[in-house]
Design a protein around this motif. Structure first.
Motif, PDB file in Angstrom:
ATOM      1  N   ASP A  65       0.835  -1.202   0.000  1.00  0.00           N
ATOM      2  CA  ASP A  65       0.000   0.000   0.000  1.00  0.00           C
ATOM      3  C   ASP A  65       0.869   1.251   0.000  1.00  0.00           C
ATOM      4  O   ASP A  65       0.470   2.307   0.458  1.00  0.00           O
ATOM      5  CB  ASP A  65      -0.935   0.008   1.211  1.00  0.00           C
ATOM      6  N   PHE A  66       2.101   1.085  -0.520  1.00  0.00           N
ATOM      7  CA  PHE A  66       3.032   2.217  -0.521  1.00  0.00           C
ATOM      8  C   PHE A  66       3.791   2.272  -1.839  1.00  0.00           C
ATOM      9  O   PHE A  66       3.823   1.318  -2.622  1.00  0.00           O
ATOM     10  CB  PHE A  66       4.030   2.099   0.633  1.00  0.00           C
ATOM     11  N   LEU A  67       4.415   3.418  -2.075  1.00  0.00           N
ATOM     12  CA  LEU A  67       5.307   3.630  -3.209  1.00  0.00           C
ATOM     13  C   LEU A  67       6.689   3.954  -2.678  1.00  0.00           C
ATOM     14  O   LEU A  67       6.828   4.383  -1.529  1.00  0.00           O
ATOM     15  CB  LEU A  67       4.800   4.775  -4.088  1.00  0.00           C
ATOM     16  N   ILE A  68       7.702   3.782  -3.494  1.00  0.00           N
ATOM     17  CA  ILE A  68       9.070   4.078  -3.073  1.00  0.00           C
ATOM     18  C   ILE A  68       9.400   5.519  -3.431  1.00  0.00           C
ATOM     19  O   ILE A  68       9.193   5.958  -4.569  1.00  0.00           O
ATOM     20  CB  ILE A  68      10.077   3.147  -3.755  1.00  0.00           C
ATOM     21  N   SER A  69       9.923   6.243  -2.470  1.00  0.00           N
ATOM     22  CA  SER A  69      10.324   7.623  -2.718  1.00  0.00           C
ATOM     23  C   SER A  69      11.667   7.629  -3.448  1.00  0.00           C
ATOM     24  O   SER A  69      12.334   6.599  -3.543  1.00  0.00           O
ATOM     25  CB  SER A  69      10.459   8.382  -1.396  1.00  0.00           C
ATOM     26  N   PRO A  70      12.112   8.787  -3.965  1.00  0.00           N
ATOM     27  CA  PRO A  70      13.416   8.849  -4.632  1.00  0.00           C
ATOM     28  C   PRO A  70      14.569   8.479  -3.711  1.00  0.00           C
ATOM     29  O   PRO A  70      15.658   8.168  -4.183  1.00  0.00           O
ATOM     30  CB  PRO A  70      13.515  10.318  -5.076  1.00  0.00           C
ATOM     31  N   HIS A  71      14.338   8.514  -2.373  1.00  0.00           N
ATOM     32  CA  HIS A  71      15.406   8.194  -1.424  1.00  0.00           C
ATOM     33  C   HIS A  71      15.469   6.709  -1.121  1.00  0.00           C
ATOM     34  O   HIS A  71      16.412   6.241  -0.502  1.00  0.00           O
ATOM     35  CB  HIS A  71      15.194   8.949  -0.108  1.00  0.00           C
ATOM     36  N   GLY A  72      14.437   5.952  -1.500  1.00  0.00           N
ATOM     37  CA  GLY A  72      14.381   4.546  -1.138  1.00  0.00           C
ATOM     38  C   GLY A  72      15.195   3.683  -2.072  1.00  0.00           C
ATOM     39  O   GLY A  72      15.569   4.077  -3.167  1.00  0.00           O
ATOM     40  N   THR A  73      15.481   2.461  -1.643  1.00  0.00           N
ATOM     41  CA  THR A  73      16.160   1.490  -2.480  1.00  0.00           C
ATOM     42  C   THR A  73      15.366   0.198  -2.454  1.00  0.00           C
ATOM     43  O   THR A  73      14.497   0.005  -1.620  1.00  0.00           O
ATOM     44  CB  THR A  73      17.584   1.199  -1.988  1.00  0.00           C
ATOM     45  N   GLN A  74      15.718  -0.695  -3.349  1.00  0.00           N
ATOM     46  CA  GLN A  74      15.053  -1.983  -3.405  1.00  0.00           C
ATOM     47  C   GLN A  74      15.795  -3.028  -2.581  1.00  0.00           C
ATOM     48  O   GLN A  74      15.660  -4.220  -2.824  1.00  0.00           O
ATOM     49  CB  GLN A  74      14.975  -2.461  -4.852  1.00  0.00           C
ATOM     50  N   LYS A  75      16.612  -2.619  -1.630  1.00  0.00           N
ATOM     51  CA  LYS A  75      17.369  -3.578  -0.838  1.00  0.00           C
ATOM     52  C   LYS A  75      16.464  -4.176   0.235  1.00  0.00           C
ATOM     53  O   LYS A  75      16.540  -3.836   1.409  1.00  0.00           O
ATOM     54  CB  LYS A  75      18.598  -2.910  -0.218  1.00  0.00           C
ATOM     55  N   ALA A  76      15.592  -5.043  -0.206  1.00  0.00           N
ATOM     56  CA  ALA A  76      14.642  -5.648   0.712  1.00  0.00           C
ATOM     57  C   ALA A  76      14.390  -7.082   0.318  1.00  0.00           C
ATOM     58  O   ALA A  76      14.546  -7.450  -0.840  1.00  0.00           O
ATOM     59  CB  ALA A  76      13.326  -4.879   0.700  1.00  0.00           C
ATOM     60  N   MET A  77      14.007  -7.891   1.288  1.00  0.00           N
ATOM     61  CA  MET A  77      13.613  -9.256   1.001  1.00  0.00           C
ATOM     62  C   MET A  77      12.150  -9.393   1.382  1.00  0.00           C
ATOM     63  O   MET A  77      11.772  -9.148   2.524  1.00  0.00           O
ATOM     64  CB  MET A  77      14.459 -10.248   1.803  1.00  0.00           C
ATOM     65  N   LEU A  78      11.323  -9.786   0.439  1.00  0.00           N
ATOM     66  CA  LEU A  78       9.901  -9.911   0.687  1.00  0.00           C
ATOM     67  C   LEU A  78       9.535 -11.389   0.729  1.00  0.00           C
ATOM     68  O   LEU A  78       9.760 -12.117  -0.228  1.00  0.00           O
ATOM     69  CB  LEU A  78       9.116  -9.224  -0.435  1.00  0.00           C
ATOM     70  N   LEU A  79       8.981 -11.821   1.851  1.00  0.00           N
ATOM     71  CA  LEU A  79       8.550 -13.204   1.996  1.00  0.00           C
ATOM     72  C   LEU A  79       7.030 -13.251   2.002  1.00  0.00           C
ATOM     73  O   LEU A  79       6.375 -12.288   2.405  1.00  0.00           O
ATOM     74  CB  LEU A  79       9.106 -13.804   3.295  1.00  0.00           C
ATOM     75  N   ASN A  80       6.449 -14.375   1.555  1.00  0.00           N
ATOM     76  CA  ASN A  80       5.016 -14.456   1.393  1.00  0.00           C
ATOM     77  C   ASN A  80       4.321 -15.078   2.583  1.00  0.00           C
ATOM     78  O   ASN A  80       4.951 -15.623   3.488  1.00  0.00           O
ATOM     79  CB  ASN A  80       4.691 -15.247   0.125  1.00  0.00           C
ATOM     80  N   THR A  81       2.992 -15.023   2.549  1.00  0.00           N
ATOM     81  CA  THR A  81       2.198 -15.514   3.672  1.00  0.00           C
ATOM     82  C   THR A  81       1.972 -17.016   3.609  1.00  0.00           C
ATOM     83  O   THR A  81       1.561 -17.611   4.584  1.00  0.00           O
ATOM     84  CB  THR A  81       0.823 -14.825   3.662  1.00  0.00           C
ATOM     85  N   CYS A  82       2.196 -17.622   2.444  1.00  0.00           N
ATOM     86  CA  CYS A  82       1.892 -19.032   2.270  1.00  0.00           C
ATOM     87  C   CYS A  82       3.166 -19.880   2.231  1.00  0.00           C
ATOM     88  O   CYS A  82       4.268 -19.372   2.117  1.00  0.00           O
ATOM     89  CB  CYS A  82       1.091 -19.251   0.986  1.00  0.00           C
TER      90      CYS A  82
END
Length: 508
Positions: free
Chosen positions: A81-98
């Motif tokens: 429910d969010f967008l990445i600002s110009p200061h953000g990076t994609q250095k993230a790990m997203l895990l799922n609910t299932c």
């Protein structure tokens, strides 16, 4: 151990995700072993339906338009429910609910090995510690009341690379004016690294690269078939302009707030300007009082009024433009021949309109030109580019003796007919085309060019030919060409140099 490769992944409906994780490991693939539970099947069907209908659930949105969305239904999903600002990076790990099967493909000593592990964890996002110092996420709901530009683009696309700085300039000007305006980047990049590299040049928000659901839904909803593409939405999330790229190129910040009413006003204004167009109105600058052009003569400044009654070619080019660097010597030769043919009857002039990045390169490039020029960095340059909708350089716009536009195809006409193209009028061009058609009757049907290994066939615009870039001289051409039916290689008839044609048995 060397890690970091791009892997494939499937999720419910065959979507692909790429994740960037802090550390050496740059990508993880999640391959779902199957859908078994009723809840997961229900979730899959819901996502499939949503992908077909659009985020707002309004199925059958024709013409790439959104007429019943809210900013939340358009840009927020069950996963983000969010967008990445110009200061953000994609250095993230997203895990799922299932429950899922993770396949890690790791390069060890030059050999790829696969490691499998079953995960059964809830959702979580790990962000780079440095990124937390700045606001890297912007809630979608914060964009309520904003006019939006949805920018579909990619790092690998040359047209996108060219357009992004133009859009960034417009964005900066509107922000300085305090406009409630925002741009959201929807990436067509192939991996997260390219996404981050490209996004670093953008001052606006972006849909997270990992949120493939939103990216696929938005591109389908607005029927994006080519990039760059820019869709403008009003504060109520109704589509106002689906051809935003053309609009920005043509009108820039003047098109804000990008409504139909505003665009119609600008178009009528353009029509009025064209009806009143004169060479003086085109090239003088009333806001600064400039009524002259640069010259190499001892006078250095030539009044714009001296061009009244002449055929004038506006030459849009730049020192950094390699096609322009090749075309300029040809235009100089044509210019000098036309001038010599006229003698004392001086009725033709060229005016250089520079797109050079600094004055030093402008001076260096202009030094070789024998004609006039708009002073460097004059604001009239930008208005001329927009007025004539110049997308690519070099570009040669021909203005007739009455001050009205004759053609925007001056470069192509020079390439085809050289100095014989003057005075570039439609009647004159038709006579040249008829003359070339007569000459073409004596051209060999096939020729073997020294620059190509296949026989070339003579074609015209009506027999499989058309506008092309000559593979020999890299210049535009049309009407007649020698074309390779095997690989599409095309050259001007004048650019063909024979090679061992006798071995192929002649013209037959």
């Amino acid at each position: 151990m060397e890690m970091g490769v791009k892997l494939s992944a499937s999720w419910f409906v065959g979507q692909r995700f790429f994740y960037v994780i802090k550390g050496d490991l740059e990508a993880i693939d999640f391959t779902w072993p199957g859908v078994k539970s009723g809840k997961r099947k229900e979730k899959r069907e819901m996502v499939e339906e949503k992908g077909q209908q659009g985020a707002c659930g309004a199925g059958g949105i024709g013409g790439g338009r959104c007429n019943s969305c809210t900013v939340t239904s358009l840009l927020a999903t069950s996963y983000s429910d969010f967008l990445i600002s110009p200061h953000g990076t994609q250095k993230a790990m997203l895990l799922n609910t299932c429950r899922f099967l993770a396949i890690l493909q790791i390069k060890v000593d030059g050999v790829f090995k696969q490691y499998h592990k079953i995960h059964d964890q809830g959702p979580r996002v790990k962000w780079d510690a440095k990124a937390k110092k700045k606001k890297v996420k912007v809630k979608v709901e914060e964009l309520k009341g904003h006019i939006l530009g949805l920018y579909f683009s990619a790092n690998w696309n040359s047209a996108s690379q060219k357009f992004t700085p133009v859009l960034a300039s417009l964005y900066g000007k509107l922000k300085e004016q305090g406009a409630l305006f925002e741009i959201v980047f929807i990436s067509f990049d192939e991996n997260a690294a390219s996404f981050d590299e490209y996004r670093a040049s953008m001052p606006w928000l972006a849909v997270p690269f990992s949120d493939l659901e939103s990216r696929k839904m938005l591109s389908g909803m607005f029927q994006i078939e080519g990039i760059p593409s820019l869709i403008f939405l009003d504060a109520e999330m109704k589509t106002t302009q689906a051809e935003g790229v053309d609009l920005v190129y043509k009108y820039g910040v003047d098109a804000f707030p990008f409504t139909t009413k505003r665009v119609e006003y600008l178009r009528k204004e353009d029509e009025e300007k064209r009806s009143k167009q004169t060479i003086v109105s085109l090239l003088s600058n009333p806001s600064t009082g400039r009524d002259f052009l640069r010259s190499h003569s001892s006078v250095k400044q030539v009044p714009v009024t001296s061009l009244v009654g002449k055929t004038v070619a506006l030459y849009f080019s730049a020192q950094w433009c390699s096609p322009g660097f090749k075309f300029t010597p040809r235009l100089i030769s044509v210019y000098n021949k036309i001038k010599r043919a006229m003698g004392t009857k001086d009725q033709f002039e060229v005016v250089f309109v520079s797109s050079d990045r600094d004055e030093a390169t402008f001076e260096l490039y202009y030094e070789v030109m024998p004609w006039l020029a708009v002073p460097f960095n004059d604001e009239k340059t930008r208005s001329l580019v927009r007025y004539f909708d110049v997308r690519r350089i070099p570009c040669l716009i021909i203005i007739g003796p009455d001050g009205k536009s004759v053609t925007g195809e001056g470069r192509s006409l020079i390439n085809l007919y050289m100095e014989n193209a003057y005075p570039f009028t439609q009647d004159h061009v038709r006579s040249l085309e008829k003359r070339m058609d007569e000459e073409a009757k004596s051209f060999p049907k096939f020729r073997l060019h020294s620059g190509h290994h296949h026989p070339l066939r003579l074609v015209s615009a009506s027999s499989g030919g058309g506008p092309f870039i000559c593979c020999e001289c890299d210049e535009q051409g049309s009407v007649w060409a020698y074309q390779c039916i095997t690989c599409g290689y095309e050259v001007h008839p004048r650019c063909v140099t024979e090679k061992n044609w006798a071995k192929l048995g002649g013209d037959d």
